[in-house]
Write an enzyme that holds these catalytic residues in place. Structure first.
Site, short mmCIF file in Angstrom:
data_model
loop_
_atom_site.label_atom_id
_atom_site.label_comp_id
_atom_site.label_asym_id
_atom_site.label_seq_id
_atom_site.Cartn_x
_atom_site.Cartn_y
_atom_site.Cartn_z
N GLY A 25 32.91 -32.97 9.98
CA GLY A 25 31.54 -33.75 9.78
C GLY A 25 31.01 -34.59 9.12
O GLY A 25 30.28 -35.22 9.08
N ARG A 35 23.56 -25.21 10.65
CA ARG A 35 22.84 -24.29 10.73
C ARG A 35 22.56 -23.89 8.99
O ARG A 35 21.66 -23.22 8.63
CB ARG A 35 23.46 -22.81 11.05
CG ARG A 35 23.65 -22.64 12.79
CD ARG A 35 24.50 -22.03 12.82
NE ARG A 35 26.17 -21.81 12.38
CZ ARG A 35 27.02 -20.51 13.08
NH1 ARG A 35 26.45 -19.70 12.94
NH2 ARG A 35 27.98 -20.84 11.90
N ARG A 36 23.53 -24.41 8.22
CA ARG A 36 23.67 -23.96 6.32
C ARG A 36 22.68 -24.52 5.82
O ARG A 36 23.53 -26.11 5.38
CB ARG A 36 25.41 -23.56 5.82
CG ARG A 36 25.57 -22.51 7.52
CD ARG A 36 26.89 -22.60 6.91
NE ARG A 36 28.07 -23.26 6.96
CZ ARG A 36 28.73 -23.86 6.59
NH1 ARG A 36 29.33 -22.92 5.25
NH2 ARG A 36 29.31 -24.60 6.59
N ASP A 67 19.96 -23.78 14.60
CA ASP A 67 21.14 -23.88 14.82
C ASP A 67 21.50 -23.70 16.74
O ASP A 67 21.32 -23.84 17.49
CB ASP A 67 20.99 -21.63 15.19
CG ASP A 67 22.75 -20.97 16.35
OD1 ASP A 67 23.47 -22.11 16.60
OD2 ASP A 67 22.64 -20.49 15.77
N TYR A 97 36.55 -21.35 24.73
CA TYR A 97 35.98 -23.28 24.10
C TYR A 97 37.34 -23.99 24.64
O TYR A 97 36.82 -24.57 25.04
CB TYR A 97 36.85 -22.43 22.27
CG TYR A 97 36.97 -23.49 21.27
CD1 TYR A 97 36.28 -24.04 21.08
CD2 TYR A 97 38.59 -23.89 21.40
CE1 TYR A 97 36.30 -25.19 20.24
CE2 TYR A 97 39.04 -25.07 20.48
CZ TYR A 97 37.98 -25.92 20.14
OH TYR A 97 38.24 -26.78 19.04
#
Length: 268
Positions: free
Chosen positions: A20, A39-40, A65, A156
């Site tokens: 990404g 998110r981070r 998120d 997944y």
């Protein structure tokens, strides 16, 4: 120019590291401003600052998120004042590789939210103005895990099967509108997430070690940008292409058994 066709802004979901972040950097080198989502917040800010310093493009960060039900609404509100001409969705790796019944149901539900509902909602939101303008691009990251079911990747693999068919169907609907759509199918790729997973399972001695038989991030990015007009589905790397061809010669049961054996051999 690239930015004229796919700009002036791109939104990259899952931009904090690995593929990404690299995809975002390549878009910036081609003159496209960036909205980076992950998110981070601290890690995302570092990625944005590095890209901004190297290329001079504008960057925004959204610490969200993507497994939350209101993620798309938050992103839509935060980008209402910019024209997003390119959407990249590469969030949603499998961080645990554990049996379905050994994990809480909430983990599977979060995976479906992050890998299915959120990208579908984002495509619906951003594709409509792209079609109205007659230009744009959408890249939905998929995985070879979506080709056939296998243990330890139940939710997944199913979510990546959704992504595969969703991207193909969206391409079929938008192919004559000027909006390019590809489902980018990755196999084993050397990312921080994979290194962490394989180290935790004892496959790698450390997170600095290189996973065996893994494509590099650079290979993924090169393949993606070379094939933006070659939808609906782009298989990354010779190993992935060969695997897809081989699976096509097997019955579904044989394919599942093969994937089961391969997972046991590589992940323990």
């Amino acid at each position: 120019m690239f930015a004229d066709r796919y700009g002036p802004w791109a939104l990259v979901a899952g931009a904090s590291d690995g593929v990404g972040a690299a995809f975002a950097a390549e878009l910036a080198r081609r003159g496209v401003n960036l909205v980076l989502v992950a998110r981070r917040e601290t890690v995302l800010a570092d990625v944005a600052e590095r890209i901004r310093a190297e290329t001079g493009v504008e960057t925004r960060t959204l610490a969200i998120d993507l497994a939350l039900d209101d993620a798309t609404a938050q992103i839509a509100a935060a980008t209402a004042d910019v024209e997003v001409g390119f959407l990249v969705y590469c969030a949603g790796a499998e961080p645990h590789y554990t049996p379905f019944l050994d994990s809480p149901l909430s983990a599977a539900e979060a995976m479906v939210q992050r890998n299915c509902l959120t990208p579908m909602r984002l495509c619906h939101h951003f594709a409509a103005p792209m079609v109205a303008r007659g230009r744009g691009g959408i890249v939905v990251f998929g995985s070879g895990a979506g080709f056939v079911g296998a243990p330890n990747m139940v939710a997944y693999g199913a979510s990546k099967a959704f992504d595969l068919v969703f991207a193909e169907a969206l391409w079929a609907e938008l192919r004559d509108t000027g909006v390019d759509v590809i489902g980018l199918i990755l196999g084993k790729t050397d990312t921080p997430a994979l290194r962490t997973l394989e180290h935790r399972r004892g496959v790698l001695e450390s997170v600095e070690a290189t996973p065996a038989d893994a494509a590099t991030v650079e290979e993924v990015i090169t393949e993606a940008f070379a094939n933006l007009e070659n939808g609906p589905t782009v298989l990354v790397g010779d190993i992935m292409k060969a695997a897809a061809q081989m699976l096509g010669t097997l019955t579904r049961r044989q394919a599942v058994e093969l994937m089961t054996a391969a997972g046991a051999a590589t992940m323990g």
